[in-house]
Design a protein around this motif. Structure first.
Motif, mmCIF file in Angstrom:
data_model
loop_
_atom_site.group_PDB
_atom_site.id
_atom_site.type_symbol
_atom_site.label_atom_id
_atom_site.label_comp_id
_atom_site.label_asym_id
_atom_site.label_seq_id
_atom_site.Cartn_x
_atom_site.Cartn_y
_atom_site.Cartn_z
ATOM 1 N N ARG A 265 0.300 11.550 5.832
ATOM 2 C CA ARG A 265 0.278 13.197 5.495
ATOM 3 C C ARG A 265 -0.978 13.739 5.869
ATOM 4 O O ARG A 265 -2.287 13.029 5.617
ATOM 5 C CB ARG A 265 0.736 13.274 4.104
ATOM 6 N N ARG B 126 3.406 2.002 2.390
ATOM 7 C CA ARG B 126 2.465 1.700 3.408
ATOM 8 C C ARG B 126 2.005 0.165 2.998
ATOM 9 O O ARG B 126 1.484 -0.601 3.986
ATOM 10 C CB ARG B 126 1.342 2.447 3.117
ATOM 11 N N ARG C 293 12.697 4.302 1.838
ATOM 12 C CA ARG C 293 11.806 4.028 3.188
ATOM 13 C C ARG C 293 12.875 4.965 4.373
ATOM 14 O O ARG C 293 12.027 5.700 5.279
ATOM 15 C CB ARG C 293 12.041 2.637 3.764
ATOM 16 N N THR D 138 6.852 10.268 -5.943
ATOM 17 C CA THR D 138 6.987 10.342 -4.258
ATOM 18 C C THR D 138 5.572 9.784 -3.724
ATOM 19 O O THR D 138 5.580 8.961 -2.848
ATOM 20 C CB THR D 138 6.977 11.530 -3.931
ATOM 21 N N ARG E 2 5.391 6.282 -1.450
ATOM 22 C CA ARG E 2 4.583 6.344 -0.001
ATOM 23 C C ARG E 2 3.678 5.103 -0.023
ATOM 24 O O ARG E 2 3.426 4.504 1.001
ATOM 25 C CB ARG E 2 3.813 7.791 0.401
ATOM 26 N N LEU F 128 11.444 8.712 3.314
ATOM 27 C CA LEU F 128 9.989 9.098 3.364
ATOM 28 C C LEU F 128 8.960 8.665 4.551
ATOM 29 O O LEU F 128 8.261 9.213 5.123
ATOM 30 C CB LEU F 128 9.313 8.461 2.236
#
Length: 629
Positions: free
Chosen positions: A448, A627, A440, A619, A623, A443
């Motif tokens: 994005r 979220r 956290r 990765t 992410r 990233l």
């Protein structure tokens, strides 16, 4: 056309003209590599100035004159570097700023706001610290030396830290430094220019107006623009305004755009004609066709960026960082408001500005404006921003002389060392965090930019893997492309290693270089009509050297299909419309070569071996998990 070599690269693509190297990746590769040359130049200058101080000053004080009739320019060698060659450095800065605005992170205009705010605060806070320390001293006018982050050293630090920090931080730092350099050039032009000669300034503005008119008229003659730029530079020099602003202005006006598939196909057609009839006229046509497929921005970057990074900026460091360093100089610098103002402005001011502005913008916007990385990486970005060198030295040479100039240079060099030490400490602390908190911190939760124009459709797309997987890998491929054949076992290994990945194949037959690719794509769609897309897909990639109609019919029989129906669909081109839809979506997504991968809608740049694709998938998965948490 790119073809496989004896030792195939897992980053190559089939694409007309050149291997698929993005301007962004080229820029990073050049900048991070040049940091070594820049550091070597600094050490050489310090050694030269301490071993032979008189020879150092004598050499750089040598005058060089260039005259044309009764007109000419006469400067010493140091000024030729600072005012002349450094114009090309700022040309590259302007080109990269324009590229980011046209094609990069800033193409989504709302993303300009945060780097603009951070970049502006990243200059105002250090300047405020410098002014506070130098208040009441004559050195107060040197505030500009404490405000600009050095791009080469900053990206060089990121390269040295390797995978400790996320890739998104590079884009954020670069964008902030571009804003930084842009404002710094305005400061140089306004605050550190000599008495203005109005007539010469008007001549410079008039010449630049001609430059704009030619650009608006679509004139593409490079030598003409170069002549106008040189004339504008000379007029600005005579006016008293620092002429390096010429480079930034020209760079910002130079368009950037991706090479379109139609332009690449046109260039490929010209090349085929040249192979059949190699005449000088066709050779010129091929050169013009290849040049027109690449944007002026990219052509100029490839021409000048290596020179500025590996020659001009190190030469600038060699000409300006040579100062005698001994106990007396260091003792004086420790007490000097100039040294302390610059050092603390960078080492304290930059991190405070980057972190504080990012946090404040995120709170005020309710999360709509936030850094593209986590807060730990943002903190590291703040300490990295504390490395000031090139523009700071340039302003210091304009603002100071004698002992004050030496004290300013010590402050700038000290900031480089302290910025690296602080960044290393921040990354070490992040490394001590529990794994989930570490992810956290690196990233974050910022969305994005999605590069994939056509979202994956479960009812339409060809999919392998679970439909509800958190990570989706989309490949645009050509069934005759040798690199797609090399990528196929990598994709299978990826799906075997990760049970929560779905894989999508979309067609992009490059018919100008692979004449049987379109037929092979339609054959796979004919097989799809009988529920056997993946069986046919795998056979076609395994046997790329045998894609004649008779071969395809043999593969249909081998796959247990209704051969008569398959042959009928192939003859009627029943799958052509489906293939055309994929091609249209590729064009909308800016895809011009194969294979091209998208991971959760974000284009994957770089190698497509199992290590790089696995890292990108991990990765993306992290992410998604952040979220959802």
């Amino acid at each position: 056309m790119t073809e496989p070599s004896a030792a195939p690269s897992m980053s190559a693509q089939t694409i007309c003209g050149d291997d698929m190297r993005t301007p962004w990746r080229d820029f990073l590769r050049t900048e991070t590599g040049s940091a070594v040359f820049l550091l070597a130049a600094v050490l050489a200058a310090l050694a030269w100035a301490n071993i032979g101080p008189s020879s150092y000053e004598t050499f750089w004080g040598t005058h060089l004159s260039i005259e044309l009739g009764s007109y000419g320019v006469s400067l010493d060698l140091r000024d030729w570097v600072n005012n002349g060659l450094m114009t090309l450095f700022f040309l590259v800065v302007g080109l990269e700023a324009r590229r980011e605005f046209d094609m990069g992170e800033l193409r989504e205009r709302r993303r300009v706001t945060l780097p603009l705010l951070v970049g502006t605060a990243g200059m105002l806070v250090p300047v405020a610290i410098y002014l506070g320390i130098n208040s009441g001293h004559a050195s107060v006018h040197g505030w500009g030396a404490a405000m600009s982050t050095d791009t080469a050293f900053a990206l060089g630090m990121l390269a040295l830290l390797g995978n400790r920090l996320p890739a998104g931080l590079r884009a954020f730092i670069l964008t902030v430094t571009v804003v930084d350099d842009f404002v710094a050039l305005g400061v140089i032009a306004v605050a550190y220019s000599d008495n203005i000669a109005v007539m010469a300034l008007l001549v410079a503005l008039g010449l630049f107006g001609v430059f704009l008119l030619l650009r608006a008229a679509g004139v593409r003659e490079g030598p003409l623009y170069a002549l106008l730029a040189i004339a504008t530079w000379t007029a600005l020099l005579k006016s008293g305004v620092d002429p390096v602003v010429t480079g930034l202005a020209v760079g910002l006006l130079t368009y950037a755009y991706p090479a379109s598939r139609s332009d690449l196909e046109h260039a490929s057609g010209l090349f085929r004609l040249f192979r059949e009839q190699p005449t000088p006229e066709l050779a010129r046509s091929v050169q013009q066709g290849l040049a027109s497929a690449i944007s002026p921005n990219e052509r100029l970057q490839r021409m000048f960026h290596p020179w500025t990074s590996y020659v001009i900026v190190p030469l600038f460091a060699l000409a300006n960082t040579g100062i005698p360093i001994g106990a007396e100089q260091l003792s004086s610098a420790v007490r000097s408001p100039v040294t302390l103002g610059i050092l603390l402005g960078f080492v304290l001011g930059k991190p405070i500005a980057v972190i504080g502005t990012s946090w404040l913008a995120s709170r005020v916007s309710h999360g709509r404006l936030r850094p593209p990385v986590g807060w730990g990486a943002t903190a590291a970005g703040g300490t990295i921003a504390g490395v000031g060198f090139t523009v700071s030295l340039l302003i210091a040479t304009l603002a100071f002389t004698g002992d004050e100039l030496e004290e300013a240079k010590i402050g700038i060099l000290g900031a480089v060392v302290c910025a690296f030490a602080l960044t290393w400490a921040v990354t070490a602390v992040i490394g001590l965090l529990p794994r989930r908190r570490q992810i956290r911190a690196l990233l974050g939760a910022a969305e994005r930019i999605v590069d994939l124009a056509a979202p994956v459709d479960d009812e339409r797309d060809h999919i392998r893997g679970p439909r509800d997987a958190p990570v989706t890998v989309v490949e645009y491929g050509d069934l005759e492309c040798p690199y797609c054949g090399q990528a196929e076992p990598v994709v299978r290994a990826l799906l075997a290693d990760f049970g929560d990945v779905r894989y999508v194949w979309r067609h992009l037959p490059l018919t100008d270089v692979h004449p049987r690719a379109q037929l092979a794509a339609e054959a796979s769609e004919a097989a799809a009509a009988q529920g056997a897309f993946w069986r046919m897909h795998d056979l076609l990639l395994e046997r790329q050297d045998a894609l004649k109609p008779s071969d395809l019919i043999g593969y249909a029989a081998e796959s247990g299909l209704d051969v008569e129906r398959f042959e009928r669909d192939l003859r009627k081109r029943a799958g052509a419309a489906r293939v055309a839809e994929d091609v249209d979506s590729a064009d909308l997504s800016g895809v011009s070569g194969t294979p091209t991968f998208f991971i959760n809608g974000v284009r994957h740049h770089g190698a497509y071996d199992i290590a790089h694709l696995s890292a990108a998938v991990r990765t993306a998965r992290q992410r998604v998990a952040l979220r959802r948490s």
